[in-house]
Design an enzyme around this catalytic site. Structure first.
Site, PDB file in Angstrom:
ATOM      1  N   GLU A  41       0.834  -1.205   0.000  1.00 32.74           N
ATOM      2  CA  GLU A  41       0.000   0.000   0.000  1.00 32.74           C
ATOM      3  C   GLU A  41       0.867   1.252   0.000  1.00 32.74           C
ATOM      4  O   GLU A  41       0.772   2.080   0.912  1.00 32.74           O
ATOM      5  CB  GLU A  41      -0.889   0.019   1.253  1.00 32.74           C
ATOM      6  CG  GLU A  41      -1.771  -1.199   1.432  1.00 32.74           C
ATOM      7  CD  GLU A  41      -2.471  -1.224   2.799  1.00 32.74           C
ATOM      8  OE1 GLU A  41      -2.097  -0.429   3.692  1.00 32.74           O
ATOM      9  OE2 GLU A  41      -3.375  -2.041   2.971  1.00 32.74           O
ATOM     10  N   PRO A  42       1.708   1.459  -0.992  1.00 28.88           N
ATOM     11  CA  PRO A  42       2.541   2.667  -0.982  1.00 28.88           C
ATOM     12  C   PRO A  42       1.724   3.902  -1.381  1.00 28.88           C
ATOM     13  O   PRO A  42       0.880   3.826  -2.268  1.00 28.88           O
ATOM     14  CB  PRO A  42       3.593   2.366  -2.058  1.00 28.88           C
ATOM     15  CG  PRO A  42       2.894   1.455  -3.016  1.00 28.88           C
ATOM     16  CD  PRO A  42       1.924   0.637  -2.192  1.00 28.88           C
ATOM     17  N   TYR A  51       4.163  18.645  11.218  1.00 26.81           N
ATOM     18  CA  TYR A  51       5.216  17.667  11.529  1.00 26.81           C
ATOM     19  C   TYR A  51       6.617  18.289  11.498  1.00 26.81           C
ATOM     20  O   TYR A  51       7.594  17.545  11.451  1.00 26.81           O
ATOM     21  CB  TYR A  51       5.217  16.523  10.498  1.00 26.81           C
ATOM     22  CG  TYR A  51       3.880  15.948  10.132  1.00 26.81           C
ATOM     23  CD1 TYR A  51       3.145  15.198  11.046  1.00 26.81           C
ATOM     24  CD2 TYR A  51       3.360  16.118   8.852  1.00 26.81           C
ATOM     25  CE1 TYR A  51       1.921  14.645  10.684  1.00 26.81           C
ATOM     26  CE2 TYR A  51       2.142  15.563   8.483  1.00 26.81           C
ATOM     27  CZ  TYR A  51       1.429  14.836   9.411  1.00 26.81           C
ATOM     28  OH  TYR A  51       0.230  14.285   9.053  1.00 26.81           O
ATOM     29  N   CYS A  77      -2.876  34.080  10.006  1.00 27.25           N
ATOM     30  CA  CYS A  77      -2.589  34.765  11.264  1.00 27.25           C
ATOM     31  C   CYS A  77      -2.139  33.795  12.346  1.00 27.25           C
ATOM     32  O   CYS A  77      -2.800  33.656  13.387  1.00 27.25           O
ATOM     33  CB  CYS A  77      -3.837  35.511  11.705  1.00 27.25           C
ATOM     34  SG  CYS A  77      -4.361  36.617  10.417  1.00 27.25           S
ATOM     35  N   GLU A  78      -1.067  33.080  12.095  1.00 28.79           N
ATOM     36  CA  GLU A  78      -0.479  32.189  13.096  1.00 28.79           C
ATOM     37  C   GLU A  78       1.009  32.129  12.809  1.00 28.79           C
ATOM     38  O   GLU A  78       1.406  32.011  11.641  1.00 28.79           O
ATOM     39  CB  GLU A  78      -1.013  30.750  12.959  1.00 28.79           C
ATOM     40  CG  GLU A  78      -2.455  30.606  13.258  1.00 28.79           C
ATOM     41  CD  GLU A  78      -2.843  29.166  13.606  1.00 28.79           C
ATOM     42  OE1 GLU A  78      -1.972  28.386  14.042  1.00 28.79           O
ATOM     43  OE2 GLU A  78      -4.021  28.870  13.448  1.00 28.79           O
TER      44      GLU A  78
HETATM   45  N1  LLP Z   1      -1.585   1.931   4.485  1.00 28.28           N
HETATM   46  C1  LLP Z   1      -2.115   2.388   5.630  1.00 28.28           C
HETATM   47  C2  LLP Z   1      -2.986   1.503   6.427  1.00 28.28           C
HETATM   48  C3  LLP Z   1      -1.818   3.692   6.067  1.00 28.28           C
HETATM   49  O1  LLP Z   1      -2.321   4.140   7.203  1.00 28.28           O
HETATM   50  C4  LLP Z   1      -0.968   4.504   5.274  1.00 28.28           C
HETATM   51  C5  LLP Z   1      -0.654   5.869   5.680  1.00 28.28           C
HETATM   52  C6  LLP Z   1      -0.462   3.988   4.069  1.00 28.28           C
HETATM   53  C7  LLP Z   1      -0.779   2.679   3.710  1.00 28.28           C
HETATM   54  C8  LLP Z   1       0.419   4.782   3.149  1.00 28.28           C
HETATM   55  O2  LLP Z   1       1.617   5.136   3.760  1.00 28.28           O
HETATM   56  P1  LLP Z   1       2.758   5.841   2.895  1.00 28.28           P
HETATM   57  O3  LLP Z   1       3.265   4.827   1.900  1.00 28.28           O
HETATM   58  O4  LLP Z   1       2.153   6.998   2.202  1.00 28.28           O
HETATM   59  O5  LLP Z   1       3.767   6.230   3.888  1.00 28.28           O
HETATM   60  N2  LLP Z   1       0.005  12.863   6.644  1.00 28.28           N
HETATM   61  C9  LLP Z   1       1.260  12.241   6.972  1.00 28.28           C
HETATM   62  C10 LLP Z   1       1.320  10.785   6.564  1.00 28.28           C
HETATM   63  C11 LLP Z   1       0.199   9.942   7.129  1.00 28.28           C
HETATM   64  C12 LLP Z   1       0.236   8.501   6.718  1.00 28.28           C
HETATM   65  C13 LLP Z   1      -1.009   7.793   7.134  1.00 28.28           C
HETATM   66  N3  LLP Z   1      -1.096   6.426   6.739  1.00 28.28           N
HETATM   67  C14 LLP Z   1       2.397  13.054   6.348  1.00 28.28           C
HETATM   68  O6  LLP Z   1       2.123  14.055   5.699  1.00 28.28           O
HETATM   69  O7  LLP Z   1       3.557  12.721   6.543  1.00 28.28           O
END
Ligand code: LLP
Length: 422
Positions: free
Chosen positions: A273-274, A316, A344-345
């Site tokens: 799940e990338p 983050y 405004c922050e």
């Molecule tokens: N599968 C599941 C169950 C997940 O919760 C996530 C991400 C992914 C796959 C995909 O992960 P990735 O390959 O994109 O790392 N908003 C945060 C990232 C939150 C990720 C949430 N879950 C940021 O901007 O860094």
């Protein structure tokens, strides 16, 4: 590698100059490169050669239907975490049979929608969710294909807000409870066990946590099979990191080799799940300088994008490279400046002060690596409506989401009767 490069002194997205898009549609806007999305998907998929693998793009990273459709055309499945994301994936042409439904808080209504659509698998994250799903499936006369998402209690060594594999995180079934939940699943009507799912976090820069988590899952599969469960699917989640600054994440090839080594003999179909890896470097945020303000302790470059458009630096402390759209000539003087938005922050900043070539009102800047978790996390704070998204392919570009207007926003609001003029 991405397709945002300088050509003849100005940045292009593939073959389209960003200045042209900015002149046509105004700023700020998100710009994505189809060739980069395709390349990342292909590199990741190629790295899984030798496995019976299915790559399900994590739609949450960038859920524009044109982005999903670009990947669906290459055969990508989708990982979704809401009924809304599932709708997007279906509209974009991902067959339900290639959709994984994950998430810790799926409602009964969302579970019903997923069952009616006929998704490939529902990744169940708790014992109570399993009971709800069984009830929903029975009432619809349907069977739910289920993996239990397990929590391996492994530290992904990433930012605390995006680590998901420790026992104190809300995700997955606690390790010690997993066999009992499978036993219950086997007894419940409307449930068919298909596999095991795990996802330990995002922006992971080290293979070791993966190796630990996947190793534990392999032992678990052995035990579950011995207990009579048919485990055919292994969903290994996403999370592989990308370079924003100096990071050196493992390559997809290194990750693939580790996966083959750890799970290769299990005789399972393996799902990935990338999200970020595919979309992150395939997008930039283009913004125009509103004015330059010389403070007593630092200079501020105030731009027309803000934390509501790209919240990652605020949320983050994430680093995003910021570069001028018109290439600075060789030898031009650089000075330290903080790029900030108009909100405004004090948190409305695109990061710590950077060395930037001298910047003036009206200049265009590109905030890089904004294709993942950029537009999808935007809000309309300060009545700054959501900004457009553009997809480039070769010499063409298309607006794939219109600029929302203040009128659009106001049209959804109304005064209650008691405040209307009598
Ligand atoms: N599968 C599941 C169950 C997940 O919760 C996530 C991400 C992914 C796959 C995909 O992960 P990735 O390959 O994109 O790392 N908003 C945060 C990232 C939150 C990720 C949430 N879950 C940021 O901007 O860094």
């Amino acid at each position: 590698m991405d397709h945002f490069q300088y050509r003849s002194g100005e940045m292009v997205a593939e073959a389209v100059p960003l200045t042209r898009i900015a002149d046509d549609i105004g700023t700020p806007f998100y710009c994505y490169s189809a060739a980069t999305l395709e390349r990342h998907y292909q590199v990741f998929t190629d790295a899984m050669t030798g496995l019976d693998a299915c790559v399900c793009y994590a739609v949450k990273a960038n859920s524009n239907i044109a982005v999903i459709a670009t990947l669906a055309r290459l055969g990508a499945g989708a990982d979704v975490v809401s009924a809304g994301e599932m709708r997007r994936a279906l509209v974009a042409g991902v067959p339900a049979s290639n959709i994984l439904f994950s998430g810790v808080g799926k409602t009964a209504d969302e579970l019903a929608q997923a069952l009616k659509a006929g998704v490939l698998q529902i990744n169940v994250e708790s014992a109570p969710e399993l009971e709800t799903l069984s009830g929903v499936a029975e009432s619809l006369g349907l069977e739910a294909k289920v993996a239990i998402r397990v929590n391996p209690d492994v530290d992904a060594l990433t930012h605390e807000k995006i680590a998901t594999g420790k026992s104190e995180n809300k995700f997955g079934v606690d390790w010690g409870e997993v066999p009992g939940v499978y036993a219950r699943a086997a007894d419940l009507p409307g449930i068919r066990i298909t596999g095991v799912a795990v996802h330990i976090g995002s922006q992971i820069l080290d293979l070791e946590p993966y190796r630990q988590a996947y190793g534990k899952v392999v032992d678990l599969v052995g035990r579950l099979r011995a207990e009579g469960h048919a485990i055919e699917h292994l969903d290994l989640g996403g999370g592989l990191g990308i370079p924003y600054e100096e990071e050196q994440p493992p390559s997809p090839e290194e990750y693939g080799a580790m996966v083959r080594e750890v799970v290769g003999d299990l005789d399972c179909k393996v799902f990935f799940e990338p999200g970020r890896l595919i979309a992150g470097n395939a997008g930039i945020l283009v913004t125009r300088v509103v004015r330059v303000k010389e403070g007593t302790s630092r200079s501020f470059v105030i731009v027309d994008a803000a934390m509501n458009d790209l919240v990652r630096p605020t949320l983050y402390n994430a680093h995003h490279a910021i570069v001028p759209v018109l290439e600075a000539p060789d030898g031009v003087q650089h000075a330290e400046a903080e790029v900030v938005g108009p909100i405004c922050e004090t948190g409305d900043t695109f990061g710590k002060p950077r060395m930037l070539p001298k910047t003036a009102e009206g200049d265009l800047l590109a905030i890089r690596t904004a294709g993942a978790y950029g537009a999808v996390m935007a809000s309309a704070y300060n009545t700054r409506p959501l900004i457009p998204e553009v997809l480039v392919s070769g010499e063409e570009y298309a607006v794939i989401r219109d600029r929302i207007t203040v009128d659009d926003m106001l049209s959804r609001e109304s005064l209650p009767g008691w405040l209307e003029d009598g």
